[in-house]
Motif scaffolding. Structure first.
Motif, short mmCIF file in Angstrom:
data_model
loop_
_atom_site.label_atom_id
_atom_site.label_comp_id
_atom_site.label_asym_id
_atom_site.label_seq_id
_atom_site.Cartn_x
_atom_site.Cartn_y
_atom_site.Cartn_z
N PRO A 1 -22.12 12.99 7.43
CA PRO A 1 -20.93 12.30 7.94
C PRO A 1 -20.41 12.88 9.25
O PRO A 1 -19.81 12.17 10.05
CB PRO A 1 -19.89 12.50 6.82
N GLU A 2 -20.66 14.15 9.49
CA GLU A 2 -20.17 14.80 10.71
C GLU A 2 -20.96 14.40 11.96
O GLU A 2 -20.63 14.82 13.06
CB GLU A 2 -20.24 16.33 10.57
N SER A 3 -21.98 13.58 11.81
CA SER A 3 -22.84 13.20 12.94
C SER A 3 -22.08 12.60 14.11
O SER A 3 -22.40 12.87 15.25
CB SER A 3 -23.91 12.20 12.48
N GLU A 4 -21.07 11.81 13.82
CA GLU A 4 -20.32 11.19 14.92
C GLU A 4 -19.61 12.26 15.76
O GLU A 4 -19.49 12.11 16.96
CB GLU A 4 -19.34 10.15 14.43
N TYR A 5 -19.17 13.34 15.13
CA TYR A 5 -18.51 14.42 15.87
C TYR A 5 -19.52 15.29 16.61
O TYR A 5 -19.25 15.79 17.68
CB TYR A 5 -17.67 15.29 14.94
N ARG B 1 -22.39 14.19 17.61
CA ARG B 1 -23.11 13.27 18.50
C ARG B 1 -24.63 13.39 18.36
O ARG B 1 -25.37 13.43 19.31
CB ARG B 1 -22.69 13.47 19.95
N THR B 2 -25.07 13.48 17.11
CA THR B 2 -26.50 13.54 16.81
C THR B 2 -26.74 12.99 15.41
O THR B 2 -25.87 13.04 14.56
CB THR B 2 -27.04 14.99 16.89
N THR B 3 -27.91 12.46 15.20
CA THR B 3 -28.31 12.02 13.86
C THR B 3 -29.44 12.91 13.34
O THR B 3 -30.15 12.56 12.43
CB THR B 3 -28.75 10.55 13.86
N ARG B 4 -29.57 14.06 13.96
CA ARG B 4 -30.65 14.99 13.62
C ARG B 4 -30.45 15.66 12.27
O ARG B 4 -31.41 16.06 11.62
CB ARG B 4 -30.69 16.04 14.74
N TYR B 5 -29.21 15.80 11.84
CA TYR B 5 -28.92 16.51 10.61
C TYR B 5 -28.77 15.54 9.44
O TYR B 5 -28.13 14.51 9.56
CB TYR B 5 -27.64 17.34 10.75
N ARG B 6 -29.37 15.89 8.32
CA ARG B 6 -29.31 15.08 7.12
C ARG B 6 -28.88 15.99 5.97
O ARG B 6 -28.83 17.20 6.11
CB ARG B 6 -30.68 14.47 6.84
N ILE C 1 -28.03 15.80 -1.85
CA ILE C 1 -27.03 16.21 -2.82
C ILE C 1 -27.78 16.63 -4.10
O ILE C 1 -28.66 15.92 -4.57
CB ILE C 1 -26.04 15.08 -3.14
N HIS C 2 -27.43 17.77 -4.62
CA HIS C 2 -27.99 18.24 -5.88
C HIS C 2 -26.83 18.68 -6.76
O HIS C 2 -26.14 19.64 -6.44
CB HIS C 2 -28.97 19.40 -5.67
N LYS C 3 -26.61 17.92 -7.82
CA LYS C 3 -25.45 18.13 -8.70
C LYS C 3 -24.19 18.01 -7.84
O LYS C 3 -23.99 16.99 -7.22
CB LYS C 3 -25.52 19.47 -9.41
N LYS C 4 -23.40 19.07 -7.74
CA LYS C 4 -22.19 18.99 -6.92
C LYS C 4 -22.36 19.78 -5.61
O LYS C 4 -21.40 20.10 -4.94
CB LYS C 4 -20.98 19.50 -7.68
N TYR C 5 -23.60 20.05 -5.24
CA TYR C 5 -23.89 20.84 -4.06
C TYR C 5 -24.57 20.01 -2.98
O TYR C 5 -25.31 19.07 -3.27
CB TYR C 5 -24.79 22.03 -4.43
N ARG C 6 -24.31 20.37 -1.76
CA ARG C 6 -24.87 19.66 -0.60
C ARG C 6 -25.83 20.59 0.14
O ARG C 6 -25.48 21.70 0.51
CB ARG C 6 -23.74 19.25 0.32
N LEU C 7 -27.08 20.12 0.33
CA LEU C 7 -28.08 20.87 1.06
C LEU C 7 -28.20 20.24 2.43
O LEU C 7 -28.49 19.05 2.55
CB LEU C 7 -29.44 20.78 0.36
N GLU C 8 -27.98 20.99 3.48
CA GLU C 8 -28.08 20.45 4.83
C GLU C 8 -29.47 20.72 5.37
O GLU C 8 -30.04 21.78 5.17
CB GLU C 8 -27.01 21.08 5.72
N ILE C 9 -29.99 19.72 6.08
CA ILE C 9 -31.36 19.75 6.57
C ILE C 9 -31.36 19.45 8.06
O ILE C 9 -30.67 18.54 8.50
CB ILE C 9 -32.20 18.67 5.87
N GLU C 10 -32.13 20.19 8.82
CA GLU C 10 -32.29 19.88 10.24
C GLU C 10 -33.71 19.47 10.48
O GLU C 10 -34.64 20.01 9.99
CB GLU C 10 -31.94 21.08 11.10
#
Length: 64
Positions: free
Chosen positions: A41-45, A47-52, A55-64
């Protein structure tokens, strides 16, 4: 990942192992599905769509 296992194992060793196996499976799936996950969701701030993220259970794994 040891710290995650230690934390969960304080309540249940079985759940700690199960959680990490599921987490590892999800991470390993990126090898054959690298575009898996949603653009963060932070992509607009940023200014990239590189990060995805995954979600695993209640945790968020960030991927570049």
């Amino acid at each position: 990942m040891v710290a995650i296992w230690d934390y969960i194992a304080m309540d249940s060793i079985g759940n700690a192992g199960k959680f990490l196996n599921q987490l590892e499976e999800k991470i390993c799936s990126l090898e054959y599905l690298p575009e898996r996950g949603h653009v963060i969701p932070e992509s607009e701030y940023l200014r990239t769509t590189r990060y995805r993220h995954l979600i695993h259970k209640k945790y968020r794994l960030e991927i570049e």
